[in-house]
Design an enzyme around this catalytic site. Structure first.
Site: not given
Length: 156
Positions: A98-99
């Site tokens: 994930h960012f």
């Protein structure tokens, strides 16, 4: 833009008199959709990133397979530390790859833009893919990474 799901989780910091921060968690079907959403989130307030001032952000988490590798971009403070605004992370307890993004004009506003397909991967599969993503930003400037993540396309 592909469909995404949104969840908000309260993250309560330790200590008295500290207001809890909320992290919004959104799920995306692709790396580029997640990166675009993350950069848009950073710039969604009154303040916008000046990409000429961006610097690369290196992982400081010793437990990460990307320890001491570039994982994102941020801004250098007057004291010389680097505050990350967008970074690519991996979590084996629910968020997969994930960012993590922080709104420039409100550092308490956080987004986790999750690559949906990575949540159900085995830890080995997820780590391999994560390291492939990290290799893709190796030896790149902060401006290159920002433009790539902001548009979803690597600059020519």
């Amino acid at each position: 833009m592909s469909e995404s799901s949104t969840f908000t989780t309260a993250v309560v910091p330790e200590g008295e008199g500290v207001a809890p921060m909320a992290e919004t968690v959104q799920y995306y079907n692709s790396y580029s959709d997640a990166s675009i959403a993350s950069c848009a989130f950073v710039d969604s307030g009154k303040d916008k990133i000046d990409k000429t001032k961006l610097v690369t952000y290196t992982s400081r988490l010793a437990a990460s397979p990307a320890y001491q590798k570039v994982v994102g971009v941020g801004l250098k403070t007057a004291a010389g530390s680097i505050v990350p605004y967008v970074r690519l992370d991996m979590d084996n307890t629910g968020k997969g790859i994930h960012f993590n993004a922080t709104k420039l004009s409100d550092s308490s506003a956080k987004l986790a833009a999750v690559l949906k397909t990575t949540v159900s991967m085995t830890e080995a599969q997820r780590t391999q893919l994560y390291m492939e993503y990290i290799k893709g930003i190796e030896n790149r400037s902060a401006q290159f990474i920002w433009d790539w993540w902001r548009t979803g396309k690597a600059p020519a």
